[in-house]
Scaffold this motif. Structure first.
Motif, PDB file in Angstrom:
ATOM      1  N   PRO A   1       0.972  -1.198   0.118  1.00 22.57           N
ATOM      2  CA  PRO A   1       0.274  -0.336  -0.084  1.00 22.57           C
ATOM      3  C   PRO A   1       0.765   1.968   0.007  1.00 22.57           C
ATOM      4  O   PRO A   1       0.491   2.353  -0.804  1.00 22.57           O
ATOM      5  CB  PRO A   1      -0.794  -0.247   1.239  1.00 22.57           C
ATOM      6  N   CYS A   2       2.249   1.515   0.648  1.00 18.55           N
ATOM      7  CA  CYS A   2       2.862   2.392   0.607  1.00 18.55           C
ATOM      8  C   CYS A   2       3.506   3.165  -0.862  1.00 18.55           C
ATOM      9  O   CYS A   2       3.749   4.330  -0.480  1.00 18.55           O
ATOM     10  CB  CYS A   2       4.108   2.692   1.306  1.00 18.55           C
ATOM     11  N   HIS A   3       3.185   1.942  -1.705  1.00 13.59           N
ATOM     12  CA  HIS A   3       3.488   2.020  -2.850  1.00 13.59           C
ATOM     13  C   HIS A   3       2.597   2.899  -3.779  1.00 13.59           C
ATOM     14  O   HIS A   3       3.130   3.236  -5.487  1.00 13.59           O
ATOM     15  CB  HIS A   3       4.514   1.052  -3.239  1.00 13.59           C
ATOM     16  N   VAL A   4       1.255   2.562  -3.474  1.00  7.09           N
ATOM     17  CA  VAL A   4       0.247   3.031  -4.292  1.00  7.09           C
ATOM     18  C   VAL A   4       0.390   4.278  -4.850  1.00  7.09           C
ATOM     19  O   VAL A   4      -0.106   4.587  -5.917  1.00  7.09           O
ATOM     20  CB  VAL A   4      -1.267   2.275  -4.007  1.00  7.09           C
ATOM     21  N   GLU A   5       0.485   4.778  -4.216  1.00  6.50           N
ATOM     22  CA  GLU A   5       0.177   6.672  -4.616  1.00  6.50           C
ATOM     23  C   GLU A   5       1.059   7.248  -5.427  1.00  6.50           C
ATOM     24  O   GLU A   5       0.438   8.412  -6.771  1.00  6.50           O
ATOM     25  CB  GLU A   5       0.634   7.313  -3.163  1.00  6.50           C
TER      26      GLU A   5
ATOM     27  N   LEU B   1      -7.432   7.084  -7.266  1.00  4.14           N
ATOM     28  CA  LEU B   1      -6.572   6.346  -6.411  1.00  4.14           C
ATOM     29  C   LEU B   1      -7.285   5.458  -5.843  1.00  4.14           C
ATOM     30  O   LEU B   1      -6.451   4.161  -5.345  1.00  4.14           O
ATOM     31  CB  LEU B   1      -6.019   7.541  -5.618  1.00  4.14           C
ATOM     32  N   GLU B   2      -8.586   5.553  -5.185  1.00  2.86           N
ATOM     33  CA  GLU B   2      -8.981   4.993  -5.131  1.00  2.86           C
ATOM     34  C   GLU B   2      -8.646   3.077  -5.561  1.00  2.86           C
ATOM     35  O   GLU B   2      -9.143   1.937  -5.038  1.00  2.86           O
ATOM     36  CB  GLU B   2     -10.551   5.265  -4.757  1.00  2.86           C
ATOM     37  N   GLU B   3      -9.416   3.217  -6.636  1.00  4.59           N
ATOM     38  CA  GLU B   3      -9.452   2.384  -7.692  1.00  4.59           C
ATOM     39  C   GLU B   3      -7.807   1.636  -7.885  1.00  4.59           C
ATOM     40  O   GLU B   3      -7.727   0.593  -7.300  1.00  4.59           O
ATOM     41  CB  GLU B   3      -9.637   1.740  -8.886  1.00  4.59           C
TER      42      GLU B   3
END
Length: 198
Positions: A21-25, A47-49
């Motif tokens: 999750p820390c990589h998603v943004e 971003l949510e998707e």
């Protein structure tokens, strides 16, 4: 895929870690680039998707992904260069029951391009999947105008062209079995260190 959730692969030019999750943004920021989406055949996601997609990559048994990091010291998110993936499916040949790994690689950060990092990342994921998932067939689909990827897979990694889709303007290549055995079968052990990712 849960099998690689604690796997960190350290090699000469890059480090592969599970997609967290820390990589998603940062990943989402890359995917805002229209050219990257076109070359990777990706859709624009919110971003949510993207967070949902990350969960899917972690949970689904038919998807294997690693984030490609530079070898520099520092926070993982600052070291992110791209990702390397496998989509795992059954062979389309009804006489064969084997799994096929479709490879994708994206070096999104310009500072990571042209240095052999994509080549090393692909070699590592193929070698890891060959050893740990017993996948013995690998293919890639590349748009006909993506010269860097065509060169990477054909000239540097030894994939061979097997078909062309005029509808998608896409070339499909496969990795010959003898190349898999001779090069990728030993690549992981000779060129990397497997650590626990925390």
């Amino acid at each position: 895929m849960k099998l690689n959730e604690n796997v960190k692969i350290v090699a000469e030019k890059c480090v592969l870690v599970p997609y967290e999750p820390c990589h998603v943004e940062k990943y989402h920021k890359w995917m805002e680039d229209e050219e990257i989406r076109r070359l990777t055949g990706s859709e624009r996601l919110s971003l949510e998707e993207e967070f949902e997609m990350q969960k899917s990559w972690r949970e689904d048994d038919d998807k294997l992904t690693f984030i490609v990091l530079s070898r520099e010291e520092g926070e993982e998110t600052n070291r992110m260069l791209g990702d390397v993936n496998l989509f795992i499916s059954k062979s389309e040949n009804l006489e064969e029951e084997e799994d096929v790994g479709e490879v994708e690689v994206m070096i999104a950060e310009p500072r990571g391009r042209g240095k052999g990092i994509g080549q090393e990342a692909v070699s590592l994921i193929i070698s890891w999947a060959f050893k740990n998932l017993q996948i013995a067939r690998f293919c890639v689909k590349i748009t006909e105008d993506n010269a860097p990827s065509l060169s990477l897979f054909e000239k540097k990694l030894g994939f061979k062209r097997v078909s062309y889709s005029s509808a998608f303007k896409e070339i499909t290549m496969e990795l010959p079995g003898e190349r898999l055995e001779s090069h990728f079968g030993r690549f992981l052990g000779e060129n990397s260190q497997i650590l626990e990712h925390k």
